[in-house]
Design a protein around this motif. Sequence first.
Motif, PDB file in Angstrom:
ATOM      1  N   LYS A 249      10.938  12.875  -0.175  1.00 14.62           N
ATOM      2  CA  LYS A 249      11.634  12.170   0.905  1.00 14.62           C
ATOM      3  C   LYS A 249      11.041  12.438   2.287  1.00 14.62           C
ATOM      4  O   LYS A 249      11.246  11.660   3.203  1.00 14.62           O
ATOM      5  N   LYS A 250      10.281  13.482   2.447  1.00 12.32           N
ATOM      6  CA  LYS A 250       9.656  13.796   3.735  1.00 12.32           C
ATOM      7  C   LYS A 250       8.244  13.221   3.853  1.00 12.32           C
ATOM      8  O   LYS A 250       7.616  13.346   4.894  1.00 12.32           O
ATOM      9  N   SER A 251       7.741  12.585   2.793  1.00 16.45           N
ATOM     10  CA  SER A 251       6.369  12.066   2.825  1.00 16.45           C
ATOM     11  C   SER A 251       6.270  10.864   3.763  1.00 16.45           C
ATOM     12  O   SER A 251       7.245  10.156   4.022  1.00 16.45           O
TER      13      SER A 251
ATOM     14  N   ASN B  40      16.586  12.386  -8.901  1.00 19.02           N
ATOM     15  CA  ASN B  40      16.992  13.169  -7.723  1.00 19.02           C
ATOM     16  C   ASN B  40      15.946  14.205  -7.342  1.00 19.02           C
ATOM     17  O   ASN B  40      15.709  14.435  -6.155  1.00 19.02           O
ATOM     18  N   GLN B  41      15.312  14.823  -8.318  1.00 19.93           N
ATOM     19  CA  GLN B  41      14.274  15.813  -8.018  1.00 19.93           C
ATOM     20  C   GLN B  41      13.054  15.149  -7.388  1.00 19.93           C
ATOM     21  O   GLN B  41      12.454  15.709  -6.462  1.00 19.93           O
ATOM     22  N   ILE B  42      12.692  13.983  -7.883  1.00 15.71           N
ATOM     23  CA  ILE B  42      11.567  13.247  -7.296  1.00 15.71           C
ATOM     24  C   ILE B  42      11.903  12.865  -5.855  1.00 15.71           C
ATOM     25  O   ILE B  42      11.087  13.021  -4.949  1.00 15.71           O
TER      26      ILE B  42
ATOM     27  N   PHE C 253       0.827  -1.205   0.000  1.00 12.45           N
ATOM     28  CA  PHE C 253       0.000   0.000   0.000  1.00 12.45           C
ATOM     29  C   PHE C 253       0.864   1.260   0.000  1.00 12.45           C
ATOM     30  O   PHE C 253       0.617   2.192  -0.770  1.00 12.45           O
ATOM     31  N   PHE C 254       1.901   1.293   0.845  1.00 13.24           N
ATOM     32  CA  PHE C 254       2.797   2.447   0.888  1.00 13.24           C
ATOM     33  C   PHE C 254       3.552   2.607  -0.430  1.00 13.24           C
ATOM     34  O   PHE C 254       3.744   3.722  -0.919  1.00 13.24           O
ATOM     35  N   SER C 255       3.971   1.501  -0.999  1.00 13.77           N
ATOM     36  CA  SER C 255       4.686   1.531  -2.268  1.00 13.77           C
ATOM     37  C   SER C 255       3.797   2.076  -3.386  1.00 13.77           C
ATOM     38  O   SER C 255       4.227   2.897  -4.196  1.00 13.77           O
ATOM     39  N   LYS C 256       2.547   1.641  -3.416  1.00  7.58           N
ATOM     40  CA  LYS C 256       1.595   2.125  -4.413  1.00  7.58           C
ATOM     41  C   LYS C 256       1.375   3.628  -4.258  1.00  7.58           C
ATOM     42  O   LYS C 256       1.380   4.380  -5.237  1.00  7.58           O
ATOM     43  N   ASN C 257       1.200   4.086  -3.022  1.00  7.75           N
ATOM     44  CA  ASN C 257       0.983   5.510  -2.783  1.00  7.75           C
ATOM     45  C   ASN C 257       2.192   6.338  -3.212  1.00  7.75           C
ATOM     46  O   ASN C 257       2.032   7.408  -3.811  1.00  7.75           O
TER      47      ASN C 257
ATOM     48  N   CYS D 111       2.270   9.219  -6.136  1.00  5.30           N
ATOM     49  CA  CYS D 111       2.714  10.588  -5.862  1.00  5.30           C
ATOM     50  C   CYS D 111       3.801  11.015  -6.848  1.00  5.30           C
ATOM     51  O   CYS D 111       3.780  12.127  -7.370  1.00  5.30           O
ATOM     52  N   ALA D 112       4.740  10.124  -7.099  1.00  8.07           N
ATOM     53  CA  ALA D 112       5.830  10.441  -8.026  1.00  8.07           C
ATOM     54  C   ALA D 112       5.311  10.594  -9.447  1.00  8.07           C
ATOM     55  O   ALA D 112       5.724  11.515 -10.172  1.00  8.07           O
ATOM     56  N   VAL D 113       4.388   9.736  -9.845  1.00  8.91           N
ATOM     57  CA  VAL D 113       3.791   9.852 -11.179  1.00  8.91           C
ATOM     58  C   VAL D 113       3.010  11.161 -11.292  1.00  8.91           C
ATOM     59  O   VAL D 113       3.049  11.833 -12.329  1.00  8.91           O
ATOM     60  N   TYR D 114       2.316  11.548 -10.238  1.00  6.63           N
ATOM     61  CA  TYR D 114       1.572  12.811 -10.244  1.00  6.63           C
ATOM     62  C   TYR D 114       2.505  13.994 -10.482  1.00  6.63           C
ATOM     63  O   TYR D 114       2.192  14.881 -11.283  1.00  6.63           O
TER      64      TYR D 114
END
Length: 84
Positions: free
Chosen positions: A58-60, A51-53, A24-28, A32-35
Amino acid sequence: MQLVERHIIKQNHKWFREIDQMSFFSKNLFNCAVYLCRQAFFHGQPIPTFNQIYHALKKSDDYQALPSKVAQLVFKQVDKCFKS
């Protein structure tokens, strides 16, 4: 040819709940990255690099819940999807 291994883990398995949570965390995190990449594409901006992603997410909570190696592999998958 790509060889694939498939593991079926039933709900009564002792690790099912943990694996389900990590999935579930991996999917989320992937979504988020695709968004972020899609929004950049639709606004005519360059697609974010790995690196930008990473620095954006990284704080999510989803990144923090996953092991670092797994979360970075998710980012690599997103980067690879948008490069193709």
